[in-house]
Design a protein around this motif. Structure first.
Motif, PDB file in Angstrom:
ATOM      1  N   ILE A 117       0.849  -1.200   0.000  1.00  0.00           N
ATOM      2  CA  ILE A 117       0.000   0.000   0.000  1.00  0.00           C
ATOM      3  C   ILE A 117       0.884   1.249   0.000  1.00  0.00           C
ATOM      4  O   ILE A 117       0.627   2.203  -0.739  1.00  0.00           O
ATOM      5  CB  ILE A 117      -0.975  -0.003   1.192  1.00  0.00           C
ATOM      6  CG1 ILE A 117      -2.008  -1.121   1.021  1.00  0.00           C
ATOM      7  CG2 ILE A 117      -1.687   1.342   1.323  1.00  0.00           C
ATOM      8  CD1 ILE A 117      -2.948  -1.297   2.189  1.00  0.00           C
ATOM      9  N   GLU A 118       1.937   1.221   0.802  1.00  0.00           N
ATOM     10  CA  GLU A 118       2.846   2.362   0.847  1.00  0.00           C
ATOM     11  C   GLU A 118       3.573   2.545  -0.494  1.00  0.00           C
ATOM     12  O   GLU A 118       3.767   3.670  -0.959  1.00  0.00           O
ATOM     13  CB  GLU A 118       3.872   2.198   1.978  1.00  0.00           C
ATOM     14  CG  GLU A 118       3.265   2.241   3.368  1.00  0.00           C
ATOM     15  CD  GLU A 118       2.695   0.900   3.825  1.00  0.00           C
ATOM     16  OE1 GLU A 118       2.959  -0.154   3.174  1.00  0.00           O
ATOM     17  OE2 GLU A 118       1.960   0.883   4.819  1.00  0.00           O
ATOM     18  N   ALA A 121       1.335   4.165  -2.947  1.00  0.00           N
ATOM     19  CA  ALA A 121       1.159   5.578  -2.616  1.00  0.00           C
ATOM     20  C   ALA A 121       2.358   6.424  -3.021  1.00  0.00           C
ATOM     21  O   ALA A 121       2.187   7.575  -3.442  1.00  0.00           O
ATOM     22  CB  ALA A 121       0.894   5.730  -1.122  1.00  0.00           C
ATOM     23  N   ARG A 150      -6.270   3.103  -2.964  1.00  0.00           N
ATOM     24  CA  ARG A 150      -4.969   3.702  -3.256  1.00  0.00           C
ATOM     25  C   ARG A 150      -4.679   3.643  -4.752  1.00  0.00           C
ATOM     26  O   ARG A 150      -4.130   4.577  -5.328  1.00  0.00           O
ATOM     27  CB  ARG A 150      -3.883   2.995  -2.457  1.00  0.00           C
ATOM     28  CG  ARG A 150      -2.555   3.664  -2.447  1.00  0.00           C
ATOM     29  CD  ARG A 150      -2.613   5.087  -1.970  1.00  0.00           C
ATOM     30  NE  ARG A 150      -2.896   5.135  -0.551  1.00  0.00           N
ATOM     31  CZ  ARG A 150      -2.874   6.234   0.180  1.00  0.00           C
ATOM     32  NH1 ARG A 150      -2.537   7.376  -0.369  1.00  0.00           N
ATOM     33  NH2 ARG A 150      -3.162   6.205   1.445  1.00  0.00           N
ATOM     34  N   TRP A 153      -6.750   6.288  -6.420  1.00  0.00           N
ATOM     35  CA  TRP A 153      -6.110   7.572  -6.146  1.00  0.00           C
ATOM     36  C   TRP A 153      -4.886   7.769  -7.047  1.00  0.00           C
ATOM     37  O   TRP A 153      -4.616   8.876  -7.504  1.00  0.00           O
ATOM     38  CB  TRP A 153      -5.731   7.617  -4.666  1.00  0.00           C
ATOM     39  CG  TRP A 153      -4.966   8.820  -4.249  1.00  0.00           C
ATOM     40  CD1 TRP A 153      -5.461  10.061  -3.959  1.00  0.00           C
ATOM     41  CD2 TRP A 153      -3.546   8.895  -4.080  1.00  0.00           C
ATOM     42  NE1 TRP A 153      -4.433  10.900  -3.611  1.00  0.00           N
ATOM     43  CE2 TRP A 153      -3.239  10.218  -3.677  1.00  0.00           C
ATOM     44  CE3 TRP A 153      -2.504   7.985  -4.223  1.00  0.00           C
ATOM     45  CZ2 TRP A 153      -1.949  10.635  -3.421  1.00  0.00           C
ATOM     46  CZ3 TRP A 153      -1.208   8.402  -3.965  1.00  0.00           C
ATOM     47  CH2 TRP A 153      -0.945   9.715  -3.568  1.00  0.00           C
ATOM     48  N   LYS A 154      -4.191   6.677  -7.323  1.00  0.00           N
ATOM     49  CA  LYS A 154      -2.997   6.724  -8.170  1.00  0.00           C
ATOM     50  C   LYS A 154      -3.365   6.963  -9.631  1.00  0.00           C
ATOM     51  O   LYS A 154      -2.521   7.347 -10.432  1.00  0.00           O
ATOM     52  CB  LYS A 154      -2.211   5.416  -8.010  1.00  0.00           C
ATOM     53  CG  LYS A 154      -0.896   5.309  -8.730  1.00  0.00           C
ATOM     54  CD  LYS A 154       0.093   6.388  -8.374  1.00  0.00           C
ATOM     55  CE  LYS A 154       0.752   6.151  -7.045  1.00  0.00           C
ATOM     56  NZ  LYS A 154       1.806   7.139  -6.764  1.00  0.00           N
TER      57      LYS A 154
END
Length: 170
Positions: A117-118, A121, A150, A153-154
């Motif tokens: 997930i990081e 992001a 995520r 969002w990306k």
């Protein structure tokens, strides 16, 4: 693939499913390579999936591409798995999108010994088609939605680059 290795003894019935999809003209011809890990807890999580992925990219896939008539590019190469297998499949596509252009992550245990997930992001968007699913309300629903959110969002486009399903009571 193997009943004794499958969750609750339920295999994916891969051969049966592919035969039905082929008769329906719903898929192109495929070669399925099932890999029995030595230690899935180590190989399918960080940092073990680094070595596992390099083995697939540098050794196994070139061997398959040499031995069989394959379409070797990323648009014709996918990684798929469930639970931790879904995590490592996502990792493979994210780490090597020039090799694995498609990933399918079923009931994936995102967040268990991984930083995916990081990475989504903070790293650039990959040229990757992604399928995610989970049950609801359990079955890794929250972590899978977090990955999906995520990715949206990306900038991943739902329906073409990203396909997500949650199955009630599954």
């Amino acid at each position: 693939f193997l009943k004794e290795e499958a969750f609750l003894g339920n295999t994916w019935r891969t051969d049966e499913v592919l035969n039905v999809l082929d008769r329906m003209n719903a898929i192109n011809n495929v070669i399925v390579v099932g890999i029995l890990p030595n230690d899935r807890m180590a190989e399918y999580t960080s940092p073990g999936y680094d070595d596992y992925g390099r083995f697939l990219v540098e050794t196994l896939k070139p061997l398959i591409d040499t031995k069989y008539r394959t379409l070797a590019g990323p648009t014709d190469t996918a990684a798929m798995g469930s639970s931790l297998g879904g995590v490592v499949s996502f990792y493979l596509g994210w780490q090597w999108p020039e090799v694995f252009g498609k990933v399918a992550c079923l009931s994936s245990t995102f967040g268990y010994r991984d930083d995916l997930i990081e990475r989504v992001a903070t790293e650039s968007k990959r040229n990757l088609r992604i399928y995610l699913d989970s049950g609801w309300p359990r079955d890794n629903y929250e972590p899978t939605r977090a990955v999906r959110d995520r990715l949206l969002w990306k900038g991943y486009s739902p329906g073409s680059e990203l396909f997500y399903l949650a199955f009630p009571e599954a």
